[in-house]
Design an enzyme around this catalytic site. Structure first.
Site, PDB file in Angstrom:
ATOM      1  CG  ASP A 156      -1.681   1.316   1.301  1.00 48.33           C
ATOM      2  OD1 ASP A 156      -2.488   1.555   0.388  1.00 48.33           O
ATOM      3  OD2 ASP A 156      -1.440   2.122   2.220  1.00 48.33           O
TER       4      ASP A 156
ATOM      5  NE  ARG B 116      -4.678   4.894  -5.374  1.00 49.14           N
ATOM      6  CZ  ARG B 116      -5.263   4.956  -4.164  1.00 49.14           C
ATOM      7  NH1 ARG B 116      -4.769   4.255  -3.161  1.00 49.14           N
ATOM      8  NH2 ARG B 116      -6.330   5.693  -3.975  1.00 49.14           N
TER       9      ARG B 116
ATOM     10  CB  SER C  48      -5.316   2.742   0.370  1.00 50.21           C
ATOM     11  OG  SER C  48      -4.294   3.430   1.043  1.00 50.21           O
TER      12      SER C  48
ATOM     13  CE  LYS D  31      -2.954   3.234   5.016  1.00 46.32           C
ATOM     14  NZ  LYS D  31      -2.693   4.584   4.487  1.00 46.32           N
TER      15      LYS D  31
END
Lengths: 429, 429
Positions: free
Chosen positions: B166, B173, B188, B192
């Site tokens: 990520d 991105r 994303s 996490k």
């Protein structure tokens, strides 16, 4: 200027400004993979956004112009003869450039033609000509000019200095699933064609199983986009949509197609090859403004096209009288029945030729000059059970079986007749 | 497996298989920029194709799982208390984590919370806590476990070992215009959150001018996607959609928000902060399975949440009794008229706080701990001409004027009343 803003504009369906296009192409072309302000990942995202959202005529013309300006542009406007060229989107058995270039030159135009090598199921003009002993494709701009002056025509590889932005972008699109964008395809082709310095251009946009465009509607859209780009960049451009449902001529393979082209230049050869050569030659002469010129059909009959051909081959180190390479192995495939051949698929014939060694699966692969397929009948012809339908040519006998396999389903006898006309449509500015 | 096939599948609107997703994330996360079989430009093209085509529930859950598996996943399942956490999509004046974590811990759950820093107009929980002298955000997993055991809650930065895919993908991105893909945003966040090892999760999805999602429909879609991802990955997940049309509480800025949070932990503080803290705390306790637990509203009133807070701050090196930093300069902005305040825009207040030094324009920028805006009235309150409406706090006097500018249009007196309810909706599995 900022690469992210440009990506987001296109991603959200907006139109890129001329300044944005100039900036992104210029910075991308000049920068290395690390030092550049437009990174490969940014250009990849932009290419996908363009594939998704498309481009307006103003955008794609400017994009092409910016790619063109990333390198040198050849200039032959000081030659006594007007320049004209043809580009084909690629097909199977498409050896048209070989008789066409000398035929047009014999009628008074100068033909500077940058060609490519084959990939996948389609052949490449340079691969074909390289089967002529001694002939070489790589010329400097000065050598190109000399050939053009001495012979009236030149067929060679594009130098690295022409449209370098296209070269880098095409390599990127190739690995990021962004090849299939119509405006990017059109601008890639046109940036190279405009860089070669031709004053007018005729596009042969192929339609059918053996072509990049499978249907007339998408081929027409590609033709329209390319004609617009040429027109907007000051080059008179016309496109013909032509059939690629079945191979052109009777030969598919490098030396086999050179030999067939020489038959056309001697005033013989297959009807479809002659017809398409003459149709494209007339368009090229008209686009070059040579309306009262000699008819290219006559140039093929009276030997004047053949004279140009011999000068062209010699100017690039080739021997037009040397015997052409012949494959070591040969196999005949007989027709299984008597009747009328109603289908002979271009794509399958192209794949068969590649498997025999005539083409490449990857850019690095070598090609076998003598390999290929001879077609003893074309759709519409009568075939007889037990008599040869195909002859396969390969250096390696193991390759023959792999071609037989793909040809088994490639044709039909006494099936429904569904043939495309050779010239389907014409697209002008 | 081939990166181009995966890009083309998504580009053409297809669904990626679990094997394709696992492969592309694994190879991308492990590879360096040059040695990798999935290059940055390929991931950029794939991200744009995902932004265009979206992802099914199966795809986005698997994508998240693959990112999670790219690194370590913390495990606190051996602790005596069940674990639960909250994640907010970010807003202005959103200090809820500060009173919420100790309140929930005081009711019997363990709260392992990985937080971030602020960017743009939104503040970051770590920036706020770092205004407490001595407090540090960077903990090893072992330190995190110790804080959790000793204090019942921990708020810290995510280590580099959690969801490294990520981390790399988000950075990509960020420079390729592909941040705004709903499934990529959801995966994303969730990769996490799942990596921090919580057993249940409550999402606070903000809606309004100060939020990433401006309208309830898109916020609901993001909430639904994240709840599905959590559920599919074995974590009980619930989302509340909450208002972010106006700032939460009366303070926007790091130390200012810590002070306001301490007032809430003393049983006081603004109604909206208390209401949202209690609503989220009840959801967290229910998600953790602690249905007969103490009510968090009581934990705020009886000092037990404050006790946890003091233990938490001390466990991370902070002094809960040290005076908080104060900005060097102050300016009061009076109300121009008497009447009812009907609008106070969250986005403008966030931009003002950033301009005062409380936030960052770029990741590398430092923040001024004492800077920010105090709001003397909230929508619905009476204001009086000439009496203070805002107090601005900054270290640099030049910053004050730049905040005044943006606040001038940020509010309305006696205008139409259009307020969102504090809790707009609830999304469950």
């Amino acid at each position: 200027m900022d690469a992210i803003d440009i990506i987001v504009t296109k991603r959200d369906g907006g139109e890129l400004s001329a300044a944005q296009i100039d900036w992104v192409i210029d910075v991308y072309a000049r920068g290395g993979p690390n030092g550049s302000a437009v990174a490969d990942e940014q250009m990849a995202a932009l290419s996908m956004a363009i594939l998704w959202r498309g481009m307006t005529r103003a955008e794609v013309s400017r994009w092409t112009e910016a790619m063109l300006r990333s390198g040198e542009r050849l200039d032959f406007s000081d030659l006594p003869a007007p320049t004209t060229d043809k580009h084909s989107t690629g097909g199977v058995g498409d050896k048209i450039t070989l008789p066409l270039t000398p035929a047009v030159a014999a009628c008074g135009a100068a033909v500077p033609q940058l060609s490519g090598r084959g990939l996948g199921h389609t052949g490449g003009t340079l691969d074909k000509l390289e089967s002529i002993p001694g002939w070489r494709a790589e010329l400097t701009p000065a050598e190109m000019r000399r050939c053009l002056t001495e012979a009236g025509g030149v067929v060679c590889a594009a130098g690295a200095g022409l449209a370098p932005a296209d070269r880098r972008l095409y390599a990127l699109r190739d690995v990021t699933g962004t090849v299939e964008s119509l405006p990017l395809i059109a601008s890639s082709i046109m940036s190279k064609k405009l860089a070669e310095g031709t004053g007018s251009l005729v596009l042969d946009v192929k339609v059918g199983s053996g072509a990049f465009m499978k249907d007339a509607a998408s081929a027409r859209e590609l033709a329209r986009t390319m004609v617009d780009i040429g027109t907007d960049n000051g080059v008179r451009t016309v496109a013909l949509l032509t059939a690629m449902d079945t191979p052109l001529g009777h030969e598919v393979g490098n030396a086999l197609e050179v030999a067939e082209s020489v038959r056309v230049l001697r005033g013989g050869g297959p009807d479809d090859v002659v017809e398409l050569t003459v149709a494209l030659a007339r368009e090229m002469l008209a686009a070059a403004g040579l309306n009262g010129a000699k008819d290219p059909a006559d140039a093929l009959k009276d030997g004047s096209a053949m004279d140009v051909w011999r000068r062209m081959i010699r100017a690039q180190g080739g021997d037009p009288d040397a015997p052409l390479p012949v494959a070591r192995e040969r196999m005949e495939i007989p027709a299984p029945a008597t009747g009328r051949l109603t289908r002979l698929d271009a794509y399958a014939a192209g794949v068969a030729a590649r498997r025999l060694g005539a083409g490449r699966a990857r850019k690095e692969d070598p090609v076998a000059p003598g390999a290929g397929v001879s077609l003893h009948a074309k759709p519409g012809d009568e075939v007889h059970a037990g008599r040869p339908l195909f002859t396969l040519h390969a250096d390696d006998p193991a390759r023959l079986e792999r071609a037989v396999e793909v040809l088994a389903d490639a044709y039909e006898i006494d099936g429904p007749q569904e043939r495309l006309p050779l010239v389907i449509d014409r697209v002008t500015a």
